[in-house]
Design a protein around this motif. Sequence first.
Motif, PDB file in Angstrom:
ATOM      1  N   TRP A   1     -23.895 -16.589  48.178  1.00  0.00           N
ATOM      2  CA  TRP A   1     -24.769 -15.933  47.214  1.00  0.00           C
ATOM      3  C   TRP A   1     -23.992 -15.630  45.938  1.00  0.00           C
ATOM      4  CZ3 TRP A   1     -29.831 -15.528  48.654  1.00  0.00           C
ATOM      5  CH2 TRP A   1     -30.115 -15.610  50.022  1.00  0.00           C
ATOM      6  N   ILE A   2     -24.700 -15.614  44.807  1.00  0.00           N
ATOM      7  CA  ILE A   2     -24.102 -15.312  43.506  1.00  0.00           C
ATOM      8  C   ILE A   2     -24.719 -14.025  42.969  1.00  0.00           C
ATOM      9  CG2 ILE A   2     -23.803 -16.091  41.116  1.00  0.00           C
ATOM     10  CD1 ILE A   2     -23.901 -18.929  42.108  1.00  0.00           C
ATOM     11  N   HIS A   3     -23.862 -13.113  42.536  1.00  0.00           N
ATOM     12  CA  HIS A   3     -24.339 -11.821  42.036  1.00  0.00           C
ATOM     13  C   HIS A   3     -25.098 -12.001  40.725  1.00  0.00           C
ATOM     14  CE1 HIS A   3     -23.860  -7.953  39.819  1.00  0.00           C
ATOM     15  NE2 HIS A   3     -24.233  -7.466  40.990  1.00  0.00           N
ATOM     16  N   GLN A   4     -26.261 -11.347  40.613  1.00  0.00           N
ATOM     17  CA  GLN A   4     -27.084 -11.413  39.410  1.00  0.00           C
ATOM     18  C   GLN A   4     -27.043 -10.126  38.601  1.00  0.00           C
ATOM     19  OE1 GLN A   4     -30.914 -12.906  41.257  1.00  0.00           O
ATOM     20  NE2 GLN A   4     -30.895 -14.189  39.433  1.00  0.00           N
ATOM     21  N   LYS A   5     -27.340  -9.017  39.251  1.00  0.00           N
ATOM     22  CA  LYS A   5     -27.404  -7.748  38.534  1.00  0.00           C
ATOM     23  C   LYS A   5     -27.228  -6.602  39.518  1.00  0.00           C
ATOM     24  CE  LYS A   5     -32.447  -7.506  38.928  1.00  0.00           C
ATOM     25  NZ  LYS A   5     -33.736  -7.375  38.208  1.00  0.00           N
ATOM     26  N   THR A   6     -26.966  -5.416  38.970  1.00  0.00           N
ATOM     27  CA  THR A   6     -26.828  -4.197  39.765  1.00  0.00           C
ATOM     28  C   THR A   6     -27.798  -3.157  39.234  1.00  0.00           C
ATOM     29  OG1 THR A   6     -24.489  -4.652  40.208  1.00  0.00           O
ATOM     30  CG2 THR A   6     -25.249  -2.395  40.529  1.00  0.00           C
ATOM     31  N   HIS A   7     -28.527  -2.530  40.143  1.00  0.00           N
ATOM     32  CA  HIS A   7     -29.545  -1.547  39.761  1.00  0.00           C
ATOM     33  C   HIS A   7     -29.227  -0.214  40.436  1.00  0.00           C
ATOM     34  CE1 HIS A   7     -33.359   0.187  38.673  1.00  0.00           C
ATOM     35  NE2 HIS A   7     -33.677   0.390  39.938  1.00  0.00           N
ATOM     36  N   SER A   8     -29.129   0.832  39.638  1.00  0.00           N
ATOM     37  CA  SER A   8     -28.833   2.169  40.169  1.00  0.00           C
ATOM     38  C   SER A   8     -30.118   2.860  40.603  1.00  0.00           C
ATOM     39  CB  SER A   8     -28.124   3.015  39.106  1.00  0.00           C
ATOM     40  OG  SER A   8     -26.896   2.424  38.738  1.00  0.00           O
ATOM     41  N   THR A   9     -30.048   3.539  41.728  1.00  0.00           N
ATOM     42  CA  THR A   9     -31.174   4.324  42.230  1.00  0.00           C
ATOM     43  C   THR A   9     -30.703   5.753  42.486  1.00  0.00           C
ATOM     44  OG1 THR A   9     -30.740   3.839  44.567  1.00  0.00           O
ATOM     45  CG2 THR A   9     -32.054   2.239  43.340  1.00  0.00           C
ATOM     46  N   LYS A  10     -31.640   6.618  42.836  1.00  0.00           N
ATOM     47  CA  LYS A  10     -31.274   8.015  43.089  1.00  0.00           C
ATOM     48  C   LYS A  10     -30.485   8.169  44.386  1.00  0.00           C
ATOM     49  CE  LYS A  10     -35.709   9.074  45.306  1.00  0.00           C
ATOM     50  NZ  LYS A  10     -36.900   9.962  45.286  1.00  0.00           N
ATOM     51  N   ASN A  11     -30.581   7.157  45.272  1.00  0.00           N
ATOM     52  CA  ASN A  11     -29.870   7.225  46.551  1.00  0.00           C
ATOM     53  C   ASN A  11     -28.589   6.403  46.570  1.00  0.00           C
ATOM     54  OD1 ASN A  11     -31.892   8.868  47.717  1.00  0.00           O
ATOM     55  ND2 ASN A  11     -33.131   7.051  48.173  1.00  0.00           N
ATOM     56  N   GLY A  12     -28.378   5.566  45.559  1.00  0.00           N
ATOM     57  CA  GLY A  12     -27.194   4.706  45.544  1.00  0.00           C
ATOM     58  C   GLY A  12     -27.372   3.563  44.566  1.00  0.00           C
ATOM     59  N   ILE A  13     -26.939   2.373  44.963  1.00  0.00           N
ATOM     60  CA  ILE A  13     -27.072   1.196  44.100  1.00  0.00           C
ATOM     61  C   ILE A  13     -27.635   0.025  44.896  1.00  0.00           C
ATOM     62  CG2 ILE A  13     -25.173   1.875  42.572  1.00  0.00           C
ATOM     63  CD1 ILE A  13     -23.432  -0.200  44.030  1.00  0.00           C
ATOM     64  N   LYS A  14     -28.216  -0.924  44.159  1.00  0.00           N
ATOM     65  CA  LYS A  14     -28.696  -2.170  44.739  1.00  0.00           C
ATOM     66  C   LYS A  14     -28.087  -3.325  43.952  1.00  0.00           C
ATOM     67  CE  LYS A  14     -33.177  -0.440  46.391  1.00  0.00           C
ATOM     68  NZ  LYS A  14     -34.655  -0.604  46.302  1.00  0.00           N
ATOM     69  N   GLU A  15     -27.457  -4.235  44.659  1.00  0.00           N
ATOM     70  CA  GLU A  15     -26.875  -5.420  44.040  1.00  0.00           C
ATOM     71  C   GLU A  15     -27.726  -6.630  44.410  1.00  0.00           C
ATOM     72  OE1 GLU A  15     -22.834  -5.792  45.223  1.00  0.00           O
ATOM     73  OE2 GLU A  15     -22.132  -4.158  43.939  1.00  0.00           O
ATOM     74  N   TYR A  16     -28.230  -7.322  43.389  1.00  0.00           N
ATOM     75  CA  TYR A  16     -29.136  -8.445  43.612  1.00  0.00           C
ATOM     76  C   TYR A  16     -28.369  -9.767  43.508  1.00  0.00           C
ATOM     77  CZ  TYR A  16     -32.984  -5.138  43.276  1.00  0.00           C
ATOM     78  OH  TYR A  16     -33.844  -4.092  43.497  1.00  0.00           O
ATOM     79  N   TYR A  17     -28.705 -10.705  44.400  1.00  0.00           N
ATOM     80  CA  TYR A  17     -28.009 -11.988  44.481  1.00  0.00           C
ATOM     81  C   TYR A  17     -29.020 -13.131  44.540  1.00  0.00           C
ATOM     82  CZ  TYR A  17     -23.810  -9.315  45.731  1.00  0.00           C
ATOM     83  OH  TYR A  17     -22.751  -8.446  45.731  1.00  0.00           O
ATOM     84  N   LYS A  18     -28.564 -14.313  44.087  1.00  0.00           N
ATOM     85  CA  LYS A  18     -29.348 -15.538  44.208  1.00  0.00           C
ATOM     86  C   LYS A  18     -28.538 -16.584  44.959  1.00  0.00           C
ATOM     87  CE  LYS A  18     -27.889 -17.525  39.775  1.00  0.00           C
ATOM     88  NZ  LYS A  18     -28.351 -18.068  38.475  1.00  0.00           N
ATOM     89  N   CYS A  19     -29.193 -17.667  45.355  1.00  0.00           N
ATOM     90  CA  CYS A  19     -28.542 -18.720  46.133  1.00  0.00           C
ATOM     91  C   CYS A  19     -27.444 -19.383  45.306  1.00  0.00           C
ATOM     92  CB  CYS A  19     -29.578 -19.756  46.569  1.00  0.00           C
ATOM     93  SG  CYS A  19     -28.888 -21.148  47.488  1.00  0.00           S
ATOM     94  N   SER A  20     -26.302 -19.643  45.933  1.00  0.00           N
ATOM     95  CA  SER A  20     -25.165 -20.246  45.223  1.00  0.00           C
ATOM     96  C   SER A  20     -25.231 -21.765  45.196  1.00  0.00           C
ATOM     97  CB  SER A  20     -23.851 -19.817  45.881  1.00  0.00           C
ATOM     98  OG  SER A  20     -23.778 -20.308  47.211  1.00  0.00           O
ATOM     99  N   ILE A  21     -26.083 -22.371  46.015  1.00  0.00           N
ATOM    100  CA  ILE A  21     -26.148 -23.830  46.087  1.00  0.00           C
ATOM    101  C   ILE A  21     -27.004 -24.400  44.971  1.00  0.00           C
ATOM    102  CG2 ILE A  21     -26.873 -25.788  47.509  1.00  0.00           C
ATOM    103  CD1 ILE A  21     -26.160 -24.165  49.958  1.00  0.00           C
ATOM    104  N   ASN A  22     -28.149 -23.785  44.741  1.00  0.00           N
ATOM    105  CA  ASN A  22     -29.064 -24.281  43.712  1.00  0.00           C
ATOM    106  C   ASN A  22     -29.709 -23.086  43.024  1.00  0.00           C
ATOM    107  OD1 ASN A  22     -31.144 -25.506  42.197  1.00  0.00           O
ATOM    108  ND2 ASN A  22     -31.268 -27.192  43.639  1.00  0.00           N
ATOM    109  N   SER A  23     -29.588 -23.031  41.702  1.00  0.00           N
ATOM    110  CA  SER A  23     -30.109 -21.888  40.951  1.00  0.00           C
ATOM    111  C   SER A  23     -31.629 -21.793  41.020  1.00  0.00           C
ATOM    112  CB  SER A  23     -29.667 -21.980  39.484  1.00  0.00           C
ATOM    113  OG  SER A  23     -30.147 -23.176  38.897  1.00  0.00           O
TER     114      SER A  23
END
Length: 220
Positions: free
Chosen positions: A68-90
């Motif tokens: 997986w390839i990291h796309q973005k990080t989103h902060s929430t009131k409980n912590g963080i969420k790191e979003y990923y996409k497939c590394s083989i094909n965009s």
Amino acid sequence: MIDLEETFNESSIDDKSSSANEIGIEIENQNNNSNSCNRPNRRKRVYWSVEIIFNNYNEAVKSIEKKWIHQKTHSTKNGIKEYYKCSINSKCPARMHLQCIDENQNVTMLRNQEDHDHGFISSSKRLRKEIKDKIIQLIDIKVTAPLNIFHTLRKEGFKILPDHKQISNFLSRHRKLKNGPSTINYKQFKDWYNIRSKKSDQKISEFSQNRLIAQKNSIA
């Protein structure tokens, strides 16, 4: 006596009122259509489901490495969420995110409802070794058309295939390695010409000698 007062019959009044109603309805429809056109497109709702729970962040990162390839990080009131996409094909619709809660060391991986779909076209500009080896095998049996090579690779089960341009470029490089460059400099041309001239002179000399020998034999 001439009556100057305008007279109206009921039919004319009904016609005018009905036409006014039609115009009002048409204007209302136009306004509704314009509002619908100006309305922003709604984003497609994504449904996430729990895939796996890791003991800590390092374990999670190690597990998804090269997948997986990291796309973005989103902060929430409980912590963080790191979003990923497939590394083989965009263009693959599969998505994933890691949910890290401040009060807990555990990291949760959540997946969307889309399966991996890498199609037949490779997102990488470099050909894999097994693809190159197969193309060389096809060249040896005189299959050199890029489109024929593409369909042969797909028929034999290769999932991530090169496009037409990648195959053409590989064929061109392979020909150069096998046959040498298609152009030569002046020195190379001069050497080639001298060698060819010497061979030609030798053939002429041998022909002349053989002719003289034949003439002598005929006189004798």
